[in-house]
Design a protein around this motif. Structure first.
Motif, PDB file in Angstrom:
ATOM      1  N   PRO A 209     -29.646  37.208  89.635  1.00  0.00           N
ATOM      2  CA  PRO A 209     -30.427  38.161  88.819  1.00  0.00           C
ATOM      3  C   PRO A 209     -30.856  39.410  89.576  1.00  0.00           C
ATOM      4  O   PRO A 209     -30.847  40.512  89.003  1.00  0.00           O
ATOM      5  N   PHE A 210     -31.215  39.285  90.853  1.00  0.00           N
ATOM      6  CA  PHE A 210     -31.633  40.456  91.619  1.00  0.00           C
ATOM      7  C   PHE A 210     -30.444  41.375  91.911  1.00  0.00           C
ATOM      8  O   PHE A 210     -30.583  42.601  91.925  1.00  0.00           O
ATOM      9  N   GLU A 211     -29.257  40.801  92.156  1.00  0.00           N
ATOM     10  CA  GLU A 211     -28.061  41.625  92.326  1.00  0.00           C
ATOM     11  C   GLU A 211     -27.727  42.363  91.025  1.00  0.00           C
ATOM     12  O   GLU A 211     -27.389  43.549  91.049  1.00  0.00           O
ATOM     13  N   LEU A 212     -27.825  41.640  89.901  1.00  0.00           N
ATOM     14  CA  LEU A 212     -27.529  42.256  88.611  1.00  0.00           C
ATOM     15  C   LEU A 212     -28.538  43.344  88.276  1.00  0.00           C
ATOM     16  O   LEU A 212     -28.181  44.365  87.667  1.00  0.00           O
ATOM     17  N   SER A 213     -29.781  43.157  88.650  1.00  0.00           N
ATOM     18  CA  SER A 213     -30.801  44.159  88.363  1.00  0.00           C
ATOM     19  C   SER A 213     -30.481  45.480  89.063  1.00  0.00           C
ATOM     20  O   SER A 213     -30.545  46.557  88.448  1.00  0.00           O
ATOM     21  N   GLN A 214     -30.114  45.425  90.330  1.00  0.00           N
ATOM     22  CA  GLN A 214     -29.761  46.640  91.056  1.00  0.00           C
ATOM     23  C   GLN A 214     -28.499  47.273  90.498  1.00  0.00           C
ATOM     24  O   GLN A 214     -28.403  48.500  90.354  1.00  0.00           O
ATOM     25  N   PHE A 215     -27.523  46.438  90.155  1.00  0.00           N
ATOM     26  CA  PHE A 215     -26.261  46.952  89.624  1.00  0.00           C
ATOM     27  C   PHE A 215     -26.472  47.640  88.275  1.00  0.00           C
ATOM     28  O   PHE A 215     -25.957  48.746  88.031  1.00  0.00           O
ATOM     29  N   LEU A 216     -27.227  47.002  87.380  1.00  0.00           N
ATOM     30  CA  LEU A 216     -27.488  47.600  86.077  1.00  0.00           C
ATOM     31  C   LEU A 216     -28.326  48.863  86.192  1.00  0.00           C
ATOM     32  O   LEU A 216     -28.155  49.806  85.410  1.00  0.00           O
ATOM     33  N   ARG A 217     -29.223  48.902  87.138  1.00  0.00           N
ATOM     34  CA  ARG A 217     -30.026  50.116  87.345  1.00  0.00           C
ATOM     35  C   ARG A 217     -29.137  51.285  87.759  1.00  0.00           C
ATOM     36  O   ARG A 217     -29.323  52.411  87.309  1.00  0.00           O
ATOM     37  N   GLN A 218     -28.147  51.023  88.605  1.00  0.00           N
ATOM     38  CA  GLN A 218     -27.223  52.079  89.011  1.00  0.00           C
ATOM     39  C   GLN A 218     -26.390  52.569  87.824  1.00  0.00           C
ATOM     40  O   GLN A 218     -26.147  53.774  87.675  1.00  0.00           O
ATOM     41  N   ASN A 250     -37.044  41.889  83.601  1.00  0.00           N
ATOM     42  CA  ASN A 250     -38.092  40.943  83.234  1.00  0.00           C
ATOM     43  C   ASN A 250     -37.822  39.556  83.838  1.00  0.00           C
ATOM     44  O   ASN A 250     -38.746  38.861  84.281  1.00  0.00           O
ATOM     45  N   ALA A 251     -36.539  39.174  83.886  1.00  0.00           N
ATOM     46  CA  ALA A 251     -36.184  37.898  84.508  1.00  0.00           C
ATOM     47  C   ALA A 251     -36.495  37.917  85.996  1.00  0.00           C
ATOM     48  O   ALA A 251     -37.029  36.947  86.556  1.00  0.00           O
ATOM     49  N   CYS A 252     -36.179  39.036  86.655  1.00  0.00           N
ATOM     50  CA  CYS A 252     -36.475  39.147  88.088  1.00  0.00           C
ATOM     51  C   CYS A 252     -37.983  39.130  88.342  1.00  0.00           C
ATOM     52  O   CYS A 252     -38.464  38.529  89.325  1.00  0.00           O
ATOM     53  N   TYR A 253     -38.721  39.774  87.471  1.00  0.00           N
ATOM     54  CA  TYR A 253     -40.183  39.773  87.618  1.00  0.00           C
ATOM     55  C   TYR A 253     -40.736  38.349  87.495  1.00  0.00           C
ATOM     56  O   TYR A 253     -41.589  37.931  88.277  1.00  0.00           O
ATOM     57  N   THR A 254     -40.246  37.605  86.525  1.00  0.00           N
ATOM     58  CA  THR A 254     -40.716  36.230  86.338  1.00  0.00           C
ATOM     59  C   THR A 254     -40.358  35.367  87.534  1.00  0.00           C
ATOM     60  O   THR A 254     -41.153  34.525  87.972  1.00  0.00           O
ATOM     61  N   LEU A 255     -39.145  35.572  88.077  1.00  0.00           N
ATOM     62  CA  LEU A 255     -38.744  34.797  89.251  1.00  0.00           C
ATOM     63  C   LEU A 255     -39.621  35.138  90.456  1.00  0.00           C
ATOM     64  O   LEU A 255     -39.996  34.260  91.230  1.00  0.00           O
ATOM     65  N   LYS A 256     -39.943  36.397  90.612  1.00  0.00           N
ATOM     66  CA  LYS A 256     -40.706  36.819  91.794  1.00  0.00           C
ATOM     67  C   LYS A 256     -42.155  36.358  91.723  1.00  0.00           C
ATOM     68  O   LYS A 256     -42.735  35.933  92.722  1.00  0.00           O
ATOM     69  N   VAL A 257     -42.734  36.443  90.510  1.00  0.00           N
ATOM     70  CA  VAL A 257     -44.159  36.150  90.378  1.00  0.00           C
ATOM     71  C   VAL A 257     -44.411  34.672  90.116  1.00  0.00           C
ATOM     72  O   VAL A 257     -45.290  34.053  90.723  1.00  0.00           O
ATOM     73  N   ARG A 258     -43.626  34.093  89.196  1.00  0.00           N
ATOM     74  CA  ARG A 258     -43.904  32.724  88.766  1.00  0.00           C
ATOM     75  C   ARG A 258     -42.762  31.773  89.071  1.00  0.00           C
ATOM     76  O   ARG A 258     -42.667  30.696  88.502  1.00  0.00           O
TER      77      ARG A 258
END
Length: 284
Positions: A209-218, A250-258
């Motif tokens: 998910p964190f790799e996908l987050s950076q890729f989608l942001r680009q 949102n998935a990355c945020y949930t993984l990081k926080v909870r």
């Protein structure tokens, strides 16, 4: 009088006179010959357009099946078998595209672009999805077009190729994906990457998910540079792209926080619930 029917102009002429005029038309005249040639040309073009629509539909169906197969990559015990099977399916799709290229020999592709565009977009989505799973990067339009260069395998294929020109048939020909079709296919790819993110978390993969987050942001940053200056279809896809990016973030945020609070087997259910809430809020 009032309430009567209006008389048409040709009603002033007797029916017998109109019939005599039709009989007096010379079918071998230059005017009739020209109209017959126009009719033949239009019929040929319409038939080719319908054949291209059917081929585009087949390309779309096979590309979707390839995408469904690639989604099993995260849960399959042997991912290499999935990639090999997807390559076989993509080769079958390219054979369909080869038939499209044969139909367009000697023709202006942009006259038939609306017939083949949906299939090319779906093919770009499938190829880019497979390429991302292999390399974690985005395939270029040049690399896609390199795979769409075809050669004549035998003489029978050469004689069966449809072309309006009387020149010698080329031994190699290609079908180029337009920049617009490439952009629309990449925009649709973001939705598949969002689904890949959710399924990866469900299988216990927390890094994807964190790799996908950076890729989608680009990708999103690249589309924002185009903005409203690009084609209308691209600006419409930008909203869907933004939705996919929000769900992955949102998935990355949930993984990081909870992430430590929620059991791994329940993470996918939590993310699916949150994505439904995001969709409801955006619809409101």
């Amino acid at each position: 009088g009032s309430g009567g029917f209006r008389k048409r102009k040709h009603d002033n002429f007797p029916h017998g006179q109109r019939k005599e005029e039709k009989e007096n038309v010379n079918p071998s005249s230059a005017l009739m010959t020209s109209f017959k040639s126009f009719q033949l040309e239009l019929d040929t073009r319409h038939d080719k357009y319908e054949r291209l629509v059917k081929l585009s539909r087949d390309i779309t169906i096979e590309s979707k099946r390839t995408i469904f197969l690639l989604h099993r990559f995260t849960s399959a015990p042997n991912g290499e078998e999935i990639l090999n099977e997807s390559e076989v399916k993509l080769d079958a799709v390219r054979r369909k595209i080869k038939q499209v290229a044969q139909e367009l020999i000697g023709e202006d592709m942009y006259q038939f672009h609306r017939a083949i565009s949906p299939g090319l977009q779906e093919y770009v989505e499938a190829v880019s999805f497979q390429y991302f799973i292999k390399t974690r990067s985005l395939i270029s339009v040049e690399e896609i077009n390199k795979q769409l260069i075809f050669t004549v395998e035998n003489r029978e294929e050469t004689t069966n190729m449809t072309s309006n020109s009387h020149d010698k048939q080329p031994h190699t020909w290609s079908l180029k994906v337009t920049p617009v079709d490439y952009l629309l296919g990449v925009a649709d790819l973001t939705g598949e990457l969002m689904r890949l993110c959710i399924s990866s978390v469900g299988n216990g993969d927390i890094d994807t998910p964190f790799e996908l987050s950076q890729f989608l942001r680009q990708i999103y940053d690249g589309f924002t540079f185009i903005g409203n200056t690009g084609p209308y279809e691209v600006s419409k896809k930008l909203y869907t792209l933004k939705q996919s990016l929000a769900k992955v973030e949102n998935a990355c945020y949930t993984l990081k926080v909870r992430g430590s609070e929620i059991p791994k087997h329940m993470l996918a259910d939590v993310f699916s619930t949150k994505t439904e809430l995001i969709d409801q809020e955006e619809s409101l």
